[in-house]
Each structure stands twice: as C-alpha cells, then as structure tokens.
Design a protein around this motif. Sequence first.
Motif, PDB file in Angstrom:
ATOM      1  N   THR A  45      67.796 143.955  12.048  1.00 11.62           N
ATOM      2  CA  THR A  45      67.282 143.707  10.689  1.00 11.62           C
ATOM      3  C   THR A  45      67.059 145.036   9.958  1.00 11.62           C
TER       4      THR A  45
ATOM      5  N   ASP B 198      70.445 146.053   8.852  1.00 17.04           N
ATOM      6  CA  ASP B 198      70.915 145.175   7.768  1.00 17.04           C
ATOM      7  C   ASP B 198      70.234 145.535   6.453  1.00 17.04           C
TER       8      ASP B 198
ATOM      9  N   ARG C 102      66.627 142.203  17.638  1.00 16.98           N
ATOM     10  CA  ARG C 102      66.543 141.556  16.321  1.00 16.98           C
ATOM     11  C   ARG C 102      65.877 142.495  15.311  1.00 16.98           C
ATOM     12  N   HIS C 103      64.800 143.143  15.748  1.00 18.59           N
ATOM     13  CA  HIS C 103      64.081 144.069  14.868  1.00 18.59           C
ATOM     14  C   HIS C 103      65.037 145.178  14.400  1.00 18.59           C
TER      15      HIS C 103
END
Length: 443
Positions: A239, A242, A235-236
């Motif tokens: 992100t 992104d 997830r880190h």
Amino acid sequence: MTKLTRLRGFQDQFGAEVELLSLVEARAREVARRYGFSEIRIPLLERIQLYERSTGETSDVVAKQMYVVKHAQEGGTADAMVLRPEGTPGVVRAYIEAGFDRSDPEQRFFYCGPMLRYERPQKGRFRQFHQFGVEVFGRADPASDVELLVMIDDLGQDLGLELDFEVNSLGCTQCRPAFREALLAFGRAHLASLCADCHARLERNPLRILDCKNDVALAEQAPKSIDYLCPDCRRHFDTVLDLLRSTEVTVSVNPRIVRGLDYYVRTTFEVTSRALGAQNAVAAGGRYDGLVETLGGAPVPGTGFAIGLERLVIAKTGSSSGSPTAGESLSRSQFAAIAASGRHAPLIDAAVIALGDQALTKAVALARKMRHDGLAVHLVSPARGLKAQLRRADHIGARFALILGEDELSRGVATLRDMTAGTQRDVSLEQAAKAVSAPTAGS
Ligand code: HAM
C-alpha cells in the motif's frame, strides 16, 4: 597553556551561514505547519538508559557515539546522562510522560535543534549538527508513512533541491525472527569476511551486519527483509508503494535501507541529494511501532523522520551556483544572494552619527524610533569625529548615514547621506525613517 580552540567536528557559525540555516529551518517549519504538526521542545540531556532501550545498544550511535556527561558534584555516582544524539527517543519519552499515550494518542510533533554524535568528522558530517524532525503517534496506516515522504518532497521542491527517495520494509515482531535467523545463518557462513565489529554484533543483532562498511559486496548477497514479510507487513508495504505511485514522488525500493537505529519496524526510508558527497543522506526515518511500549507507554504506533539542516544547506548552496533566473522560487534566489554575500553581519539601513553630547541624546532616541519603524539602525560609536564615524558607516555597509551635529540640532534636522552616491540633504527628525525607507531617499 592549551590554546582555546573549538573542538574537532564542532562549528562556529556566523552571519550568512546562520541565515541560510535559519532560512531552511523557516521553510521546514512552514511545511510542518501545513501538515498539522505542532512544535515540541525537549531537553538536550537525557538519561543514558533512554537511548540504550530505544536507539539500541548494538547501534553505532549508542555503542560508540554518545557524549556521556556526569554532574560535577555528583561525579560518578549519578546515573550517566547523555547529550542527545537524536530526537526520537526524547520525543517518545516526553509523549509518554505527558500521558498522551493514554489520554489522546494521535499526536503530531516537530522539533528542531542540535544533536551530538562522536563521529569521524568529514564534509557534511559533524559532531554537533542540527536536525529538523517530525514524529507522528497513533497512526498505524501506510498513508501516514507516505505523507512523510511527500512532506520531505514538498520541502525539497520548495528549496529547489533534487532528492532521491529509497524505501524498504523491515517487517515486524511477527516476521522479523525468521529474517533474523536467515541473517544469522548467512553471517555465520561468512564469518571470515566479517569485520571485528560485525563479529561482536552478529549474535546480538544480525541486522547490523547489513550496515557493514567494510564489505559492501557481502551485504549485497545477504538475505533481504522484504523476502520475509508476513502478510500484514507485505500489505502495508504494497500500500505504501501504491500510494507513492499516485504521488509525484519517485521512490525506489532498496533492501539495504536497514537504518542504524534499532527501533524501526516496517517502513524505513532514506532521502539523498546528488549535490552532496559521501555524506549524501539529507533525511531519514521510518516506522517505530512498539517503541512507545518499550519505553513504558501504551502500545501506540509511531512513524517519523529527521532532516540534517547543515546537509540541506550544503546541498542547496552547492547546487545553486550562478545567479538565479526569473521564475525560480523566492527561496532559491534568496539562497543564492545570501550564499554569495559571505556576509558576517546584517544589512544596515542607516548608521546614526552623533557629534557632541547633546546630539548623542537625540541620536539614541532617533535610532530607537527608526528601529520601531522596522529599520536596521546602527548607532556609531560617538568617541570619534565625523570622518572616522563615516568610515565606520561605510565599513559596516550602511546604505545611509544620518548625521546629527550642533548645526543640525539647532535647525531640528539631520543630514541624510546616501553612502553609495555620496549625496546629502537635510531631513527633519520626524521624517528620517520615511526618508531612509523611500527608494529615492538620498537624491
Ligand atoms: P538519522 O538517520 O540518524 O535518523 O539522522 C537523520 C539525518 O540527520 C541524516 O539523514 C542526516 O541528514 C543528519 N545527520 C545525522 N548524523 C549527522 C552528522 N553527524 N552530521 C550532519 N548531519 C547528520 C535519526 O536521527 C532518526 N531519529 C530519524 C527519525 C525520526 N526516525 C523516526 N523519526
């Protein structure tokens, strides 16, 4: 008798070269100011254990490149000290020692100064070089990683440099063991292809085999950390990617960016310039959650990077050949002008020439007053006559000469000579600074 030359891999830097380094440093400082960093100055010398516990005993920096120093009087009995090979460990130590980890964990520091590594010297690689680095404490969020890349991009743009950004994620203490096992198995299966160094490193830190310069193709086939990320690390990293997409920074994911220093977790990155040769990394960094704790502090996350100032200058001067065109940033034209000048001394506005003792007293005062007015003034050695002093003024590139002789003294003036045009006129001593500053001063 030994000839007293400088050591291999060390540089003496003069005039224009120093000016270029200072210019790059000034730009980096300005960018750091805009991103809310404050300066930290740390010692050149630290205990050897600091680097062993942070940079890591299996890293090349600690294993092969440290300059270990001992005190002349305490000799071998004193704990060994090391001339800092990088800034991060010292900054973390200082942060903990000042108690920030407990009193006010979120801090942003930048530092600038020489680092020393016993590396094989080549173009762009020195044994003493200058880093401009930043360290962010107390921020675990992906945006704090992204801001570092954006910041390097800002500096690159400011200097008119085209930079390439590569990122990777190394995972954390949760997911690293599985990756480590996979690498270990891979390394054992390919023992015959590994170099002697890698044999030694494999069991202690299998990540290091990915740095192996001897068999790059082998490293290409090795397991990739991004395939082993735990959900939080995934997830880190997603992100980070992104957020980067929403910036103008174009980055590519490179699973080979494992970095040569042991403290990294999660995000790592390298920034290169195509204007450089083999040593093309101008900046590098990443996240080091866990390092503050390893060095005896509270569990505070950290992230940062360091830029090699000499490499920025080489990239800049190498790519700025030809005269700058209108519309290019000030720094670019400044760069080109300084680089082309090959100057070893500052530009001198006026050379003050005194003829006789009385004139010398006035000349010292006049030179000082003009300097107070912001001019670069050189008081020429009065031991010689007018002709020799004028030759000296010409040699140092002074724009004007101000001549004070007996005749001038009696009239309360100085002779102002335009060194390029060769024209002369009288100016009052009070007006001398103004006359030198005015665009039509000599006419
Ligand atoms: P590093 O990759 O070892 O990272 O060095 C950062 C930069 O310093 C390199 O990208 C390069 O531009 C410059 N550099 C390194 N060695 C030399 C050399 N021998 N000659 C010239 N330039 C060199 C670090 O030092 C980490 N402390 C960065 C960091 C800060 N990570 C987190 N915070």
